[in-house]
Design a protein around this motif. Structure first.
Motif, PDB file in Angstrom:
ATOM      1  N   THR A 124      -9.070   8.270  -6.934  1.00 62.67           N
ATOM      2  CA  THR A 124      -7.838   7.982  -7.687  1.00 62.67           C
ATOM      3  C   THR A 124      -6.727   7.539  -6.746  1.00 62.67           C
ATOM      4  O   THR A 124      -5.977   6.594  -7.041  1.00 62.67           O
ATOM      5  N   LYS A 125      -6.626   8.200  -5.589  1.00 60.22           N
ATOM      6  CA  LYS A 125      -5.609   7.809  -4.612  1.00 60.22           C
ATOM      7  C   LYS A 125      -5.887   6.393  -4.089  1.00 60.22           C
ATOM      8  O   LYS A 125      -4.955   5.601  -3.897  1.00 60.22           O
ATOM      9  N   ASP A 126      -7.144   6.079  -3.858  1.00 59.86           N
ATOM     10  CA  ASP A 126      -7.501   4.717  -3.424  1.00 59.86           C
ATOM     11  C   ASP A 126      -7.104   3.685  -4.494  1.00 59.86           C
ATOM     12  O   ASP A 126      -6.644   2.593  -4.171  1.00 59.86           O
ATOM     13  N   ALA A 127      -7.326   4.051  -5.752  1.00 61.03           N
ATOM     14  CA  ALA A 127      -6.982   3.149  -6.854  1.00 61.03           C
ATOM     15  C   ALA A 127      -5.471   2.920  -6.907  1.00 61.03           C
ATOM     16  O   ALA A 127      -5.012   1.789  -7.139  1.00 61.03           O
ATOM     17  N   LYS A 128      -4.697   3.982  -6.691  1.00 63.28           N
ATOM     18  CA  LYS A 128      -3.231   3.854  -6.702  1.00 63.28           C
ATOM     19  C   LYS A 128      -2.769   2.938  -5.570  1.00 63.28           C
ATOM     20  O   LYS A 128      -1.942   2.027  -5.784  1.00 63.28           O
ATOM     21  N   ASP A 129      -3.296   3.155  -4.369  1.00 57.91           N
ATOM     22  CA  ASP A 129      -2.897   2.340  -3.215  1.00 57.91           C
ATOM     23  C   ASP A 129      -3.300   0.872  -3.411  1.00 57.91           C
ATOM     24  O   ASP A 129      -2.560  -0.046  -3.031  1.00 57.91           O
ATOM     25  N   ALA A 131      -3.614  -0.668  -6.298  1.00 58.01           N
ATOM     26  CA  ALA A 131      -2.726  -1.239  -7.314  1.00 58.01           C
ATOM     27  C   ALA A 131      -1.401  -1.673  -6.692  1.00 58.01           C
ATOM     28  O   ALA A 131      -0.879  -2.759  -7.005  1.00 58.01           O
ATOM     29  N   LEU A 132      -0.866  -0.869  -5.781  1.00 55.65           N
ATOM     30  CA  LEU A 132       0.391  -1.228  -5.110  1.00 55.65           C
ATOM     31  C   LEU A 132       0.199  -2.441  -4.194  1.00 55.65           C
ATOM     32  O   LEU A 132       1.087  -3.294  -4.076  1.00 55.65           O
ATOM     33  N   SER A 133      -0.967  -2.509  -3.556  1.00 57.78           N
ATOM     34  CA  SER A 133      -1.258  -3.652  -2.692  1.00 57.78           C
ATOM     35  C   SER A 133      -1.350  -4.945  -3.509  1.00 57.78           C
ATOM     36  O   SER A 133      -0.821  -5.994  -3.105  1.00 57.78           O
ATOM     37  N   ILE A 134      -2.017  -4.879  -4.660  1.00 58.80           N
ATOM     38  CA  ILE A 134      -2.138  -6.063  -5.524  1.00 58.80           C
ATOM     39  C   ILE A 134      -0.769  -6.470  -6.067  1.00 58.80           C
ATOM     40  O   ILE A 134      -0.469  -7.669  -6.179  1.00 58.80           O
ATOM     41  N   MET A 135       0.054  -5.484  -6.406  1.00 58.63           N
ATOM     42  CA  MET A 135       1.423  -5.788  -6.858  1.00 58.63           C
ATOM     43  C   MET A 135       2.166  -6.611  -5.805  1.00 58.63           C
ATOM     44  O   MET A 135       2.818  -7.623  -6.123  1.00 58.63           O
ATOM     45  N   SER A 136       2.052  -6.205  -4.534  1.00 60.88           N
ATOM     46  CA  SER A 136       2.720  -6.933  -3.444  1.00 60.88           C
ATOM     47  C   SER A 136       2.157  -8.344  -3.294  1.00 60.88           C
ATOM     48  O   SER A 136       2.906  -9.299  -3.042  1.00 60.88           O
ATOM     49  N   GLN A 137       0.839  -8.483  -3.459  1.00 59.58           N
ATOM     50  CA  GLN A 137       0.220  -9.813  -3.344  1.00 59.58           C
ATOM     51  C   GLN A 137       0.720 -10.755  -4.429  1.00 59.58           C
ATOM     52  O   GLN A 137       0.941 -11.951  -4.164  1.00 59.58           O
ATOM     53  N   TYR A 138       0.903 -10.242  -5.618  1.00 64.13           N
ATOM     54  CA  TYR A 138       1.430 -11.098  -6.691  1.00 64.13           C
ATOM     55  C   TYR A 138       2.881 -11.483  -6.431  1.00 64.13           C
ATOM     56  O   TYR A 138       3.287 -12.619  -6.693  1.00 64.13           O
ATOM     57  N   THR A 164       4.203  -6.581 -12.226  1.00 64.10           N
ATOM     58  CA  THR A 164       4.691  -5.440 -13.008  1.00 64.10           C
ATOM     59  C   THR A 164       3.529  -4.640 -13.581  1.00 64.10           C
ATOM     60  O   THR A 164       3.572  -3.396 -13.632  1.00 64.10           O
ATOM     61  N   ALA A 165       2.481  -5.334 -13.998  1.00 61.69           N
ATOM     62  CA  ALA A 165       1.303  -4.663 -14.559  1.00 61.69           C
ATOM     63  C   ALA A 165       0.672  -3.729 -13.535  1.00 61.69           C
ATOM     64  O   ALA A 165       0.311  -2.582 -13.847  1.00 61.69           O
ATOM     65  N   TYR A 166       0.556  -4.199 -12.303  1.00 68.34           N
ATOM     66  CA  TYR A 166      -0.079  -3.364 -11.288  1.00 68.34           C
ATOM     67  C   TYR A 166       0.841  -2.252 -10.799  1.00 68.34           C
ATOM     68  O   TYR A 166       0.362  -1.218 -10.311  1.00 68.34           O
ATOM     69  N   TYR A 167       2.129  -2.440 -10.942  1.00 68.82           N
ATOM     70  CA  TYR A 167       3.028  -1.311 -10.661  1.00 68.82           C
ATOM     71  C   TYR A 167       2.808  -0.210 -11.703  1.00 68.82           C
ATOM     72  O   TYR A 167       2.744   0.980 -11.367  1.00 68.82           O
TER      73      TYR A 167
END
Length: 225
Positions: A124-129, A131-138, A164-167
């Protein structure tokens, strides 16, 4: 017997005087009229000649004929730019697929009693990190500057919605971590709410991308899963 009036000398003298006076007065009046005419003619401003374009004259405007080859090349260039953006767009989304699939698999296993909470916590922690990485890429994804402003605006909105979705997804995974720590059902309610928001923004982001494709004449095809 008295003489007729017209035979008397003073009658003709008066008539002669009247005739001479009339002629003299007429000459004076004529001279005065001529003098006034001369003065008026001197005082009158000179008339200026203004040339007015003839309504029959035609104004020739050079109009360049459209170049079909140039227009076709320009259209193709725009389509290529949008296609490349779309490829990168979905590439960013797919970059986290393995991590998110592992999270889902571990959660299913936890429900079946086939794995422990610590394993699920890690995924779950990996998934959260992720998601934040993908948010930055977008957020950092560049929109081609050579595109028309309306197409660029649609692509900007598209990547903004996905960021915003990945945030929201990262917030959802954070709620799962809190639930695993404290076992409070309210955290799972937060998870569901954030996932719903993430889905809405994802749909809007994909919609804006499809609209941008239509603007440049690209065929809309269903995204392969």
């Amino acid at each position: 017997m008295n003489k007729p009036v017209y035979k008397k000398w003073w009658f003709w003298a008066i008539m002669a005087f009247a005739v001479i006076g009339g002629i003299s007065g007429g000459l004076k009046d004529r001279e005065g009229t001529q003098t006034i005419a001369k003065v008026d003619s001197k005082q009158a401003p000179e008339a200026k000649t203004v040339q007015v374009p003839s309504p029959t004259e035609k104004v020739e405007t050079a109009v360049s004929a459209p170049d079909p080859k140039k227009e076709a090349a320009d259209k193709k260039m725009k389509q290529q730019l949008v296609s490349e953006f779309e490829k990168t767009f979905f590439g960013v989304e797919n970059s986290g697929s393995a991590v998110f699939n592992k999270y889902k698999s571990d959660m299913d296993s936890l429900g079946k009693g086939a794995t422990d909470v610590l394993t699920v916590y890690g995924s779950t922690k990996d998934a959260k990190d992720t998601a934040l990485s993908i948010m930055s890429q977008y957020n950092e994804l560049e929109v081609p500057d050579a595109l028309p402003s309306e197409v660029k605006d649609l692509l900007e909105q598209s990547k903004s919605h996905l960021a915003t979705a990945y945030y929201s997804k990262s917030e959802a995974f954070d709620s799962v971590l809190s639930y695993l720590d404290e076992q409070k059902p309210s955290y799972m309610n937060d998870f569901e709410e954030n996932i719903k928001l993430a889905d809405q923004d994802t749909m809007q982001g994909v919609l804006k991308l499809m609209q941008a494709k239509e603007k440049v004449g690209l065929k809309i095809t269903e995204k392969k899963k």
